[in-house]
Design a protein around this motif. Structure first.
Motif, PDB file in Angstrom:
ATOM      1  N   LEU A 178      -3.203   1.735  47.162  1.00 53.95           N
ATOM      2  CA  LEU A 178      -4.515   1.354  46.648  1.00 53.95           C
ATOM      3  C   LEU A 178      -4.463   1.050  45.155  1.00 53.95           C
ATOM      4  O   LEU A 178      -5.113   0.111  44.677  1.00 53.95           O
ATOM      5  CB  LEU A 178      -5.517   2.481  46.925  1.00 53.95           C
ATOM      6  CG  LEU A 178      -6.966   2.228  46.491  1.00 53.95           C
ATOM      7  CD1 LEU A 178      -7.541   1.009  47.204  1.00 53.95           C
ATOM      8  CD2 LEU A 178      -7.822   3.474  46.766  1.00 53.95           C
ATOM      9  N   ALA A 179      -3.696   1.825  44.408  1.00 49.52           N
ATOM     10  CA  ALA A 179      -3.605   1.598  42.960  1.00 49.52           C
ATOM     11  C   ALA A 179      -3.082   0.201  42.651  1.00 49.52           C
ATOM     12  O   ALA A 179      -3.490  -0.425  41.656  1.00 49.52           O
ATOM     13  CB  ALA A 179      -2.718   2.661  42.321  1.00 49.52           C
ATOM     14  N   TYR A 180      -2.183  -0.299  43.489  1.00 47.53           N
ATOM     15  CA  TYR A 180      -1.663  -1.655  43.283  1.00 47.53           C
ATOM     16  C   TYR A 180      -2.799  -2.674  43.359  1.00 47.53           C
ATOM     17  O   TYR A 180      -2.877  -3.597  42.536  1.00 47.53           O
ATOM     18  CB  TYR A 180      -0.601  -1.977  44.329  1.00 47.53           C
ATOM     19  CG  TYR A 180      -0.259  -3.455  44.417  1.00 47.53           C
ATOM     20  CD1 TYR A 180       0.588  -4.050  43.494  1.00 47.53           C
ATOM     21  CD2 TYR A 180      -0.817  -4.260  45.417  1.00 47.53           C
ATOM     22  CE1 TYR A 180       0.886  -5.403  43.560  1.00 47.53           C
ATOM     23  CE2 TYR A 180      -0.520  -5.615  45.492  1.00 47.53           C
ATOM     24  CZ  TYR A 180       0.331  -6.182  44.571  1.00 47.53           C
ATOM     25  OH  TYR A 180       0.610  -7.524  44.643  1.00 47.53           O
ATOM     26  N   ALA A 193       5.846  -1.686  39.008  1.00 47.27           N
ATOM     27  CA  ALA A 193       7.175  -1.178  39.378  1.00 47.27           C
ATOM     28  C   ALA A 193       7.152   0.310  39.706  1.00 47.27           C
ATOM     29  O   ALA A 193       8.025   0.800  40.436  1.00 47.27           O
ATOM     30  CB  ALA A 193       8.167  -1.445  38.250  1.00 47.27           C
ATOM     31  N   TYR A 194       6.159   1.052  39.179  1.00 46.90           N
ATOM     32  CA  TYR A 194       6.054   2.482  39.459  1.00 46.90           C
ATOM     33  C   TYR A 194       5.273   2.761  40.739  1.00 46.90           C
ATOM     34  O   TYR A 194       5.222   3.900  41.195  1.00 46.90           O
ATOM     35  CB  TYR A 194       5.379   3.199  38.285  1.00 46.90           C
ATOM     36  CG  TYR A 194       6.192   3.178  37.022  1.00 46.90           C
ATOM     37  CD1 TYR A 194       7.321   3.975  36.871  1.00 46.90           C
ATOM     38  CD2 TYR A 194       5.843   2.339  35.967  1.00 46.90           C
ATOM     39  CE1 TYR A 194       8.078   3.944  35.724  1.00 46.90           C
ATOM     40  CE2 TYR A 194       6.583   2.299  34.801  1.00 46.90           C
ATOM     41  CZ  TYR A 194       7.704   3.109  34.686  1.00 46.90           C
ATOM     42  OH  TYR A 194       8.451   3.070  33.544  1.00 46.90           O
ATOM     43  N   LEU A 195       4.665   1.727  41.307  1.00 43.05           N
ATOM     44  CA  LEU A 195       3.801   1.920  42.471  1.00 43.05           C
ATOM     45  C   LEU A 195       4.385   1.349  43.756  1.00 43.05           C
ATOM     46  O   LEU A 195       4.056   1.821  44.848  1.00 43.05           O
ATOM     47  CB  LEU A 195       2.433   1.279  42.226  1.00 43.05           C
ATOM     48  CG  LEU A 195       1.564   1.916  41.136  1.00 43.05           C
ATOM     49  CD1 LEU A 195       0.387   1.017  40.820  1.00 43.05           C
ATOM     50  CD2 LEU A 195       1.081   3.289  41.575  1.00 43.05           C
ATOM     51  N   ALA A 249      10.949  -0.789  45.453  1.00 43.74           N
ATOM     52  CA  ALA A 249      11.764  -1.816  44.808  1.00 43.74           C
ATOM     53  C   ALA A 249      12.108  -2.961  45.758  1.00 43.74           C
ATOM     54  O   ALA A 249      12.244  -4.112  45.335  1.00 43.74           O
ATOM     55  CB  ALA A 249      13.044  -1.197  44.246  1.00 43.74           C
ATOM     56  N   ARG A 250      12.214  -2.663  47.052  1.00 44.44           N
ATOM     57  CA  ARG A 250      12.575  -3.696  48.015  1.00 44.44           C
ATOM     58  C   ARG A 250      11.449  -4.706  48.217  1.00 44.44           C
ATOM     59  O   ARG A 250      11.695  -5.815  48.717  1.00 44.44           O
ATOM     60  CB  ARG A 250      12.934  -3.060  49.351  1.00 44.44           C
ATOM     61  CG  ARG A 250      14.214  -2.237  49.320  1.00 44.44           C
ATOM     62  CD  ARG A 250      14.377  -1.447  50.590  1.00 44.44           C
ATOM     63  NE  ARG A 250      13.301  -0.471  50.757  1.00 44.44           N
ATOM     64  CZ  ARG A 250      13.193   0.359  51.797  1.00 44.44           C
ATOM     65  NH1 ARG A 250      14.092   0.306  52.763  1.00 44.44           N
ATOM     66  NH2 ARG A 250      12.189   1.207  51.876  1.00 44.44           N
ATOM     67  N   ARG A 251      10.219  -4.338  47.854  1.00 44.42           N
ATOM     68  CA  ARG A 251       9.081  -5.240  48.020  1.00 44.42           C
ATOM     69  C   ARG A 251       8.442  -5.602  46.684  1.00 44.42           C
ATOM     70  O   ARG A 251       7.325  -6.106  46.636  1.00 44.42           O
ATOM     71  CB  ARG A 251       8.040  -4.590  48.943  1.00 44.42           C
ATOM     72  CG  ARG A 251       8.543  -4.446  50.371  1.00 44.42           C
ATOM     73  CD  ARG A 251       7.461  -3.986  51.310  1.00 44.42           C
ATOM     74  NE  ARG A 251       7.074  -2.601  51.035  1.00 44.42           N
ATOM     75  CZ  ARG A 251       5.827  -2.206  50.814  1.00 44.42           C
ATOM     76  NH1 ARG A 251       4.865  -3.081  50.798  1.00 44.42           N
ATOM     77  NH2 ARG A 251       5.552  -0.944  50.601  1.00 44.42           N
ATOM     78  N   LEU A 252       9.163  -5.356  45.597  1.00 44.34           N
ATOM     79  CA  LEU A 252       8.616  -5.622  44.275  1.00 44.34           C
ATOM     80  C   LEU A 252       8.404  -7.116  44.046  1.00 44.34           C
ATOM     81  O   LEU A 252       7.417  -7.529  43.430  1.00 44.34           O
ATOM     82  CB  LEU A 252       9.546  -5.046  43.204  1.00 44.34           C
ATOM     83  CG  LEU A 252       8.975  -4.918  41.787  1.00 44.34           C
ATOM     84  CD1 LEU A 252       7.701  -4.096  41.784  1.00 44.34           C
ATOM     85  CD2 LEU A 252      10.005  -4.302  40.850  1.00 44.34           C
ATOM     86  N   GLY A 253       9.340  -7.937  44.539  1.00 46.75           N
ATOM     87  CA  GLY A 253       9.176  -9.389  44.398  1.00 46.75           C
ATOM     88  C   GLY A 253       7.922  -9.883  45.078  1.00 46.75           C
ATOM     89  O   GLY A 253       7.157 -10.677  44.526  1.00 46.75           O
TER      90      GLY A 253
END
Length: 442
Positions: free
Chosen positions: A224-226, A356-358, A361-365
């Motif tokens: 949710l924060a994203y 990046a903190y939320l 890493a595999r779905r950061l793009g």
């Protein structure tokens, strides 16, 4: 037989960075070169504010289409060809925009600029990741951003250092075309440097631009924060960038200052980003409290557009930018633009790294691509609304009050930003993820 190749010397990496950043400088200059001539476009070709707003939106529509296509061209042809081709497209777009006074042709030029500029940014990012991964990557990105923003500031400063060109709307855009030629030259130099490096040194692997494609299947998994950050991103950029588009014209028409002074004043926004963004980033990395910083920035921005509309201008104060020029500007305008520049530095410096903190890493793009997609949608719509409001309420030097509805619309967007910033802050406190320092595992 395997031949050992040494790593390229450090100076080679910085030469690559300089070439790529110079290409980005020209890209940003061409985009922002339209805004100092808004009043000239209204006088000579006779364009309405709504038409000028559409010139901004056309870029965003093209950017949306390019973003959806993804990084196929970069993957298919490589960064050397891609950077040069996209720089050439930007040059063609700059020339097309200035070649004729026909509105449809100028609109096509701005659309073509969006087609070239957004992939150029992706290609430049890919180059930096390849050359600096594990070697001052964050610093390299910061330098690249600062030089890019310098392109925006230089477009504003052109009202001073190239003031003789502003007797008509075309000459400043011919200057922008020449700057686009510098981008092409820089892209060619990068191609030569990298081709030579591949023969003599061990060059890093290309980071696939497909990593930034949107994975729609995983969108429901984002926290949710994203989504609060995405919402804040949309309203923030949909407020600041359209305001910059009309700012120089607004300062001239509503506050009666010269084009040169208006350009110098408007340039405070990118100048602040050049200087303050890395500093704010370092501060937040040390103390954490990312949600709180974003909420504070949103609060500071909320009253600025009402203030610039209704507060007395106040006495003139001396504004000096080293190596560029100086002018006497109304105190109220100076304070408002200075604070907006600080917010323009603070919120992006906190917002983009926070993702990046939320997100895994595999779905950061996918997360960043979706965030950029939403950003472009908001950015595309608002200039049309502001242009229409200015036309409907007869905004101009004879009726400066006509700009007030547009300023209230910016204020409404800022208020929505405050809402989402506080939702993020409360969520942040409850979950203690963004609020904690990176050193504690945030």
């Amino acid at each position: 037989m395997n031949t050992f190749k040494p790593a390229p010397p450090k100076v080679y990496r910085w030469a690559i960075l300089f070439c790529v950043s110079l290409a980005m400088f020209g890209n940003y200059y061409v985009y922002d070169s339209l805004w100092p001539i808004v009043d000239l476009l209204r006088e000579d070709p006779g364009f309405s504010y709504a038409q000028i707003g559409m010139l901004s939106t056309a870029y965003n529509i093209a950017a949306l289409l390019v973003l959806l296509v993804g990084g196929y061209a970069i993957d298919r042809f490589g960064t050397q060809k891609a950077l040069l081709v996209f720089a050439l497209i930007c040059l063609g777009a700059a020339v097309l925009t200035v070649a004729t006074s026909r509105y449809e042709v100028i609109l096509a030029g701005r659309f073509l600029l969006g087609v070239g500029a957004e992939p150029l940014i992706v290609a430049a990012t890919t180059v930096l990741a390849k050359w600096f991964k594990g070697k001052e990557l964050s610093f390299a990105f910061g330098i690249n951003l600062s030089i890019s923003r310098l392109g925006s500031a230089s477009a504003d400063w052109s009202t001073s250092f190239a003031s003789p060109l502003y007797t008509n709307w075309q000459d400043p855009l011919w200057l922008a075309s020449a700057v686009a030629g510098i981008s092409v030259t820089a892209a060619m130099l990068y191609w030569i440097l990298e081709k030579r490096a591949q023969q003599q040194y061990q060059v890093g692997e290309v980071v696939s631009a497909n990593d930034d494609k949107i994975d729609f299947k995983s969108l429901y998994k984002f926290p949710l924060a994203y989504w609060y950050i995405v919402a804040l991103c949309v309203v923030f950029y949909a407020t600041v960038f359209p305001f910059r588009s009309f700012a120089i014209d607004y300062f001239q028409q509503a506050h009666g200052i010269t084009r040169e002074t208006a350009g110098l004043l408007s340039s405070l926004l990118p100048v602040a980003a050049i200087i303050l963004t890395p500093l704010f980033g370092l501060l937040v990395d040390r103390v954490g409290r990312r949600g709180l910083f974003m909420a504070a920035g949103a609060i500071v921005m909320l009253p600025l557009f009402v203030a610039v509309t209704y507060l007395p201008a106040g006495p003139d104060v001396y504004l000096w930018i080293p190596f560029i020029g100086s002018a006497m500007v109304p105190l109220t305008l100076f304070i408002v633009i200075f604070l907006l520049g600080a917010v323009f530095s603070l919120i992006p410096a906190v917002m983009w790294p926070s993702v990046a903190y939320l997100v895994d890493a595999r779905r950061l793009g996918s997360a960043y691509a979706l965030m950029t997609l939403c950003q472009q949608v908001g950015w595309a719509v608002v200039p049309l609304i502001i242009g229409r409001l200015n036309d409907v309420f007869d905004a101009g030097p004879t009726y400066p009050q006509g700009y007030a509805p547009g300023m209230w619309f910016y204020t409404l967007l800022a208020a929505i930003g405050v809402y989402f910033a506080f939702k993020l802050w409360h969520h942040d406190r409850d979950n203690a993820r963004l609020a904690s320092s990176p050193h504690t595992g945030a």
